[in-house]
Motif scaffolding. Structure first.
Motif, PDB file in Angstrom:
ATOM      1  N   VAL A   1     -69.591  22.921 -13.121  1.00  0.00           N
ATOM      2  CA  VAL A   1     -69.936  23.112 -11.709  1.00  0.00           C
ATOM      3  C   VAL A   1     -71.386  22.710 -11.455  1.00  0.00           C
ATOM      4  N   ALA A   2     -72.278  23.128 -12.352  1.00  0.00           N
ATOM      5  CA  ALA A   2     -73.689  22.779 -12.194  1.00  0.00           C
ATOM      6  C   ALA A   2     -73.909  21.280 -12.299  1.00  0.00           C
ATOM      7  N   ALA A   3     -73.122  20.608 -13.141  1.00  0.00           N
ATOM      8  CA  ALA A   3     -73.286  19.169 -13.330  1.00  0.00           C
ATOM      9  C   ALA A   3     -73.025  18.385 -12.058  1.00  0.00           C
ATOM     10  N   VAL A   4     -72.168  18.923 -11.182  1.00  0.00           N
ATOM     11  CA  VAL A   4     -71.863  18.226  -9.932  1.00  0.00           C
ATOM     12  C   VAL A   4     -73.135  18.000  -9.116  1.00  0.00           C
ATOM     13  N   PHE A   5     -74.017  19.007  -9.115  1.00  0.00           N
ATOM     14  CA  PHE A   5     -75.214  18.941  -8.281  1.00  0.00           C
ATOM     15  C   PHE A   5     -76.491  18.665  -9.075  1.00  0.00           C
ATOM     16  N   ALA A   6     -76.398  18.692 -10.407  1.00  0.00           N
ATOM     17  CA  ALA A   6     -77.614  18.582 -11.223  1.00  0.00           C
ATOM     18  C   ALA A   6     -78.351  17.280 -10.987  1.00  0.00           C
ATOM     19  N   GLY A   7     -77.619  16.175 -10.924  1.00  0.00           N
ATOM     20  CA  GLY A   7     -78.271  14.889 -10.743  1.00  0.00           C
ATOM     21  C   GLY A   7     -79.000  14.789  -9.421  1.00  0.00           C
ATOM     22  N   VAL A   8     -78.408  15.345  -8.361  1.00  0.00           N
ATOM     23  CA  VAL A   8     -79.053  15.343  -7.055  1.00  0.00           C
ATOM     24  C   VAL A   8     -80.370  16.111  -7.123  1.00  0.00           C
ATOM     25  N   VAL A   9     -80.345  17.275  -7.792  1.00  0.00           N
ATOM     26  CA  VAL A   9     -81.553  18.090  -7.906  1.00  0.00           C
ATOM     27  C   VAL A   9     -82.615  17.359  -8.724  1.00  0.00           C
ATOM     28  N   VAL A  10     -82.213  16.817  -9.876  1.00  0.00           N
ATOM     29  CA  VAL A  10     -83.171  16.157 -10.770  1.00  0.00           C
ATOM     30  C   VAL A  10     -83.822  14.961 -10.105  1.00  0.00           C
ATOM     31  N   ASP A  11     -83.055  14.188  -9.347  1.00  0.00           N
ATOM     32  CA  ASP A  11     -83.605  13.002  -8.701  1.00  0.00           C
ATOM     33  C   ASP A  11     -84.475  13.336  -7.487  1.00  0.00           C
ATOM     34  N   ARG A  12     -84.495  14.602  -7.057  1.00  0.00           N
ATOM     35  CA  ARG A  12     -85.255  14.981  -5.866  1.00  0.00           C
ATOM     36  C   ARG A  12     -86.518  15.778  -6.167  1.00  0.00           C
ATOM     37  N   VAL A  13     -86.616  16.423  -7.341  1.00  0.00           N
ATOM     38  CA  VAL A  13     -87.718  17.349  -7.604  1.00  0.00           C
ATOM     39  C   VAL A  13     -88.592  16.842  -8.747  1.00  0.00           C
ATOM     40  N   ASP A  14     -89.710  17.516  -8.956  1.00  0.00           N
ATOM     41  CA  ASP A  14     -90.584  17.214 -10.081  1.00  0.00           C
ATOM     42  C   ASP A  14     -89.881  17.595 -11.373  1.00  0.00           C
TER      43      ASP A  14
END
Length: 430
Positions: A84-97
Motif C-alpha cells: 500500500v505504501a509503495a503506491v504513493f512512495a514514489g510520488v512522495v520521494v519525487d516531491r520532498v527532500d
C-alpha cells in the motif's frame, strides 16, 4: 559524463554498451567519496540491526503461539502495508527532500520498534506486533524508494552496479554478524531484546544520514515531480509498460515474490519445529544465508559484465528455485545453511541486476515513481503468498511446499527465455 552515461543507458531493451557496468576512467574509488562513504556506513549499520528483527519477530510469534501460520500472517500483514505504501512512495520521494525523508523514516522506526521490548517487559503482546510491523514496513518502503534515488544521486549512472554491489556486500557482511548475535541474544535474553537492538540501529543510521550531502535537483526535475497526484501514480506504471525488459521483469517477479516472501518463516519453522534446534542454530543458519548474499553482491558486477543482464538474471532465478526446492528435504543443519546461502546469493544477484537496470534506464525525475510502481506491482500478491505458503507448510509439511514453490521458480526462469529479458544486456565485443 553523467548525462552522456544516462543517454547510453536509456535504450528500451537495455542492450547498449555503457549500462553502468564499468567505472569511468580516472574516477575516484567509491570508498574515497565522502558522502557515499557516510551513506554506505549508515546502511551497513542499519542492516546489522535489521538482521536482529529478521529473526526476532518470527521467534516472538513462534514463542507465544507455536504456529507457523501465525508467523506467515504477520509477514503477510507487514507485506500488505508495504505494498500500500509503495503506491504513493514514489510520488512522495519525487516531491520532498530525500535526505530529510530518509532521516525521518529512521527516527519513526526507532520509536516504533523501541516500543516492543518495553511492552514485552510485562508479557507477550502479539497484537502489538501486528500494529508496529505494518507501520514500520510502510515507513520502510518510503525509505527504500528514497534510498534508490539517493544512490544514483551520489555516484551517477555509470557506477550504479558497482555501488549497489558494494552496498549489498557490506550490508551482507553486517547480515552475517547480525543473525549470529541475534540468535545469541534471543537465546540468552529473549527475542524482544533483539528487537531493541534493531531499534537502536535506526537511530545510528539517522545520525549518519544527517552528514550526507546531496546536490539540489534541477528546476525541470522539481517541476516534473508536481504534475498532480493521480497522474504521478500513472507515470511510473506507464514507463514500465513501455519498456520491454522492465515489463517482463515486473510480471515474472510478481509470481516470484508470491512464492518466496514467506521463505524466512518457513526456514525458521523447519529448523525449530521439524528439526528441533534452538534459537542459536536459527541465527547461525541465517548468518550463513547473509554470507551468501554478500558473495552474490561481490560477484554480480563481474558476472553481469561477462554474461550480460539477461543470462545473469535468468540463471540466478533458476538457482534460487533449485535451492528452495531442496530446503524442505534437508535434514542436516549444514545443508539447510548451504541451501539458504545459495538461495540468497542468487536473490542478491538477480535483485542487484534488476535494480541497477531500472536506475540506469529511468530518467532522474521519474526514478522514485518508477521504483514505487515496480515494487507495488512486484509485491502486490506477495503478502497473500506468504500466508498461503506458511499455512500450506503447517498443514502439509515443509517438504512438499518447498518442492512445489522451488519448481515453479525454475519454470519462471524458463519463461524468461521467451521474453525480451533473454537478449537484454548481451556483453559487447571489444
Amino acid at each position: 559524463m553523467a548525462h552522456e552515461a544516462d543517454r547510453r543507458g536509456s535504450a528500451p531493451d537495455g542492450t547498449t554498451a555503457g549500462t553502468g557496468d564499468e567505472a569511468p576512467s580516472g574516477a575516484r574509488p567509491l570508498w574515497r567519496q565522502r558522502d557515499f562513504g557516510v551513506f554506505w556506513t549508515a546502511q551497513t549499520l542499519s542492516v546489522l540491526g535489521d538482521s536482529f528483527a529478521l529473526i526476532a519477530l518470527p521467534l516472538l510469534v513462534l514463542e507465544a503461539t507455536g504456529s507457523l501460520a501465525r508467523m506467515g500472517l504477520l509477514t503477510a500483514v507487514g507485506g500488505a502495508a508495504s505494498v500500500v505504501a509503495a503506491v504513493f512512495a514514489g510520488v512522495v520521494v519525487d516531491r520532498v527532500d530525500r535526505r530529510r525523508l530518509l532521516i525521518a523514516c529512521d527516527l519513526v522506526r526507532l520509536a516504533l520498534y523501541g516500543l516492543i521490548p518495553l511492552v514485552w517487559l510485562s508479557g507477550p503482546r502479539i497484537w502489538l506486533l501486528y500494529t508496529v510491523l505494518p507501520l514500520c514496513e510502510a515507513v520502510g518502503m518510503l525509505f527504500a524508494v528514497g534510498y534508490v534515488t539517493v544512490v544514483r544521486a551520489l555516484v551517477g549512472t555509470a557506477r550504479l552496479t558497482e555501488a549497489n554491489g558494494r552496498l549489498n556486500a557490506t550490508a551482507a557482511t553486517a547480515g552475517v554478524l547480525g543473525p549470529l548475535c541475534a540468535g545469541l541474544v534471543a537465546a540468552w535474553s529473549g527475542p524482544a531484546a533483539a528487537v531493541g537492538v534493531n531499534a537502536a540501529s535506526f537511530g545510528v543510521s539517522a545520525l549518519c544520514l544527517f552528514f550526507v550531502r546531496l546536490g539540489p535537483r534541477t528546476a525541470d526535475e522539481r517541476a516534473g515531480a508536481r504534475t498532480g497526484l493521480w497522474r504521478d501514480l500513472r507515470v511510473g506504471v506507464a514507463f514500465l509498460r513501455g519498456h520491454p525488459v522492465l515489463r517482463s521483469l515486473t510480471a515474472l517477479l510478481f509470481v516470484f515474490s508470491f512464492l518466496t516472501l514467506g521463505l524466512n518463516d518457513l526456514v525458521i519453522y523447519h529448523l525449530k519445529h521439524d528439526l528441533g534446534h534452538d534459537d542459536g542454530t536459527v541465527g547461525t543458519v541465517m548468518a550463513a544465508g547473509a554470507l551468501g548474499t554478500g558473495t552474490g553482491a561481490l560477484l554480480v558486477a563481474r558476472i553481469r559484465r561477462r554474461l550480460g543482464f539477461g543470462a545473469t538474471w535468468t540463471g540466478a532465478v533458476a538457482v534460487c528455485g533449485l535451492a528452495f526446492a531442496g530446503l524442505g528435504w534437508a535434514r542436516d543443519v549444514p545443508v539447510v545453511a548451504a541451501l539458504s546461502a545459495a538461495f540468497l546469493a542468487c536473490v542478491g544477484i538477480a535483485g542487484t541486476c534488476s535494480l541497477s537496470l531500472r536506475q540506469e534506464v529511468t530518467p532522474e525525475h521519474l526514478l522514485g515513481r518508477v521504483t514505487s510502481a515496480f515494487w507495488t506491482l512486484q509485491y502486490a500478491a506477495a503478502p497473500i503468498g506468504a500466508a498461503v505458503l506458511t499455512w500450506a507448510a503447517e498443514e502439509r509439511g515443509t517438504t512438499p511446499v518447498a518442492l512445489a514453490a522451488g519448481a515453479t521458480c525454475v519454470l519462471l526462469a524458463g519463461a524468461a527465455l521467451f521474453t525480451p529479458i533473454r537478449g537484454s544486456g548481451r556483453p559487447q565485443s571489444r
